[in-house]
Motif scaffolding. Sequence first.
Motif, PDB file in Angstrom:
ATOM      1  N   GLY A 288       0.799  -1.223   0.000  1.00 41.26           N
ATOM      2  CA  GLY A 288       0.000   0.000   0.000  1.00 41.26           C
ATOM      3  C   GLY A 288       0.826   1.264   0.000  1.00 41.26           C
ATOM      4  O   GLY A 288       0.305   2.351  -0.263  1.00 41.26           O
ATOM      5  N   ALA A 289       2.124   1.142   0.276  1.00 39.19           N
ATOM      6  CA  ALA A 289       3.001   2.317   0.293  1.00 39.19           C
ATOM      7  C   ALA A 289       3.204   2.847  -1.125  1.00 39.19           C
ATOM      8  O   ALA A 289       3.251   2.079  -2.093  1.00 39.19           O
ATOM      9  CB  ALA A 289       4.354   1.968   0.907  1.00 39.19           C
ATOM     10  N   GLU A 290       3.324   4.148  -1.223  1.00 41.49           N
ATOM     11  CA  GLU A 290       3.657   4.785  -2.490  1.00 41.49           C
ATOM     12  C   GLU A 290       5.176   4.940  -2.548  1.00 41.49           C
ATOM     13  O   GLU A 290       5.779   5.443  -1.586  1.00 41.49           O
ATOM     14  CB  GLU A 290       2.996   6.159  -2.603  1.00 41.49           C
TER      15      GLU A 290
ATOM     16  N   CYS B 172      13.449   3.356  -0.620  1.00 38.08           N
ATOM     17  CA  CYS B 172      12.180   2.767  -0.167  1.00 38.08           C
ATOM     18  C   CYS B 172      12.411   1.569   0.747  1.00 38.08           C
ATOM     19  O   CYS B 172      11.460   0.910   1.163  1.00 38.08           O
ATOM     20  CB  CYS B 172      11.319   2.373  -1.362  1.00 38.08           C
TER      21      CYS B 172
ATOM     22  N   SER C 276       7.871   4.822  -9.915  1.00 41.27           N
ATOM     23  CA  SER C 276       6.889   5.373  -8.981  1.00 41.27           C
ATOM     24  C   SER C 276       5.627   4.527  -9.086  1.00 41.27           C
ATOM     25  O   SER C 276       5.277   4.053 -10.173  1.00 41.27           O
ATOM     26  CB  SER C 276       6.553   6.826  -9.329  1.00 41.27           C
ATOM     27  N   GLY C 277       4.978   4.327  -7.949  1.00 42.77           N
ATOM     28  CA  GLY C 277       3.752   3.547  -7.950  1.00 42.77           C
ATOM     29  C   GLY C 277       3.402   3.053  -6.565  1.00 42.77           C
ATOM     30  O   GLY C 277       3.978   3.491  -5.568  1.00 42.77           O
ATOM     31  N   THR C 278       2.475   2.115  -6.525  1.00 42.32           N
ATOM     32  CA  THR C 278       1.971   1.561  -5.271  1.00 42.32           C
ATOM     33  C   THR C 278       2.474   0.132  -5.090  1.00 42.32           C
ATOM     34  O   THR C 278       2.324  -0.698  -5.991  1.00 42.32           O
ATOM     35  CB  THR C 278       0.427   1.555  -5.277  1.00 42.32           C
TER      36      THR C 278
ATOM     37  N   VAL D  59       2.208  -3.484  -4.078  1.00 39.51           N
ATOM     38  CA  VAL D  59       1.050  -4.364  -3.944  1.00 39.51           C
ATOM     39  C   VAL D  59       1.401  -5.705  -3.312  1.00 39.51           C
ATOM     40  O   VAL D  59       0.504  -6.442  -2.880  1.00 39.51           O
ATOM     41  CB  VAL D  59       0.341  -4.590  -5.300  1.00 39.51           C
TER      42      VAL D  59
ATOM     43  N   VAL E 232       5.053  -3.874  -7.685  1.00 33.41           N
ATOM     44  CA  VAL E 232       4.502  -2.522  -7.677  1.00 33.41           C
ATOM     45  C   VAL E 232       3.638  -2.282  -8.910  1.00 33.41           C
ATOM     46  O   VAL E 232       3.958  -2.740 -10.003  1.00 33.41           O
ATOM     47  CB  VAL E 232       5.655  -1.474  -7.573  1.00 33.41           C
ATOM     48  N   GLU E 233       2.490  -1.611  -8.678  1.00 39.56           N
ATOM     49  CA  GLU E 233       1.676  -1.106  -9.785  1.00 39.56           C
ATOM     50  C   GLU E 233       2.346   0.191 -10.232  1.00 39.56           C
ATOM     51  O   GLU E 233       2.363   1.175  -9.497  1.00 39.56           O
ATOM     52  CB  GLU E 233       0.238  -0.847  -9.344  1.00 39.56           C
TER      53      GLU E 233
ATOM     54  N   SER F 223       3.151   3.640 -11.896  1.00 39.09           N
ATOM     55  CA  SER F 223       2.494   4.829 -12.448  1.00 39.09           C
ATOM     56  C   SER F 223       3.446   5.533 -13.419  1.00 39.09           C
ATOM     57  O   SER F 223       3.019   5.968 -14.489  1.00 39.09           O
ATOM     58  CB  SER F 223       2.030   5.775 -11.347  1.00 39.09           C
TER      59      SER F 223
END
Length: 127
Positions: free
Chosen positions: A48-50, A57, A74-76, A78, A104-105, A107
Amino acid sequence: MSTIRSGYRYSEDHEWLDTSASPARVGISAVAAEELGDVVHLELPEVGAEVTAGEPCGEVESTKSVADIYAPVSGTVVEINDAVLDDPAVVNEDPYGAGWLFSVEVSTEGSLLTAEEYAEKNGGELT
């Protein structure tokens, strides 16, 4: 000589990105794993972290040093790989397979190198 996985993309900071699956997977390269020595502890971002491309990170601790893990995108987040938290040595044994760190999803992507560019810059054999 370290192996470099063909088809992956790499950050200047030695993280790899596999976008062949969705969500994308992130790990550290064999070059980094060999330079670090025996990995003994990992701190990974929470689900859930961005994360932000180029920003720390997480951390990887080895018998030689402690190093930041930088997000290649960059992203979320999962998913995290609980297996490497339970047994960090997996990162040394199989950095491109069972030693992945998180998914990660995406972006946006950061500045990434092709496998060929990364190998040329850091030495290593493409596989």
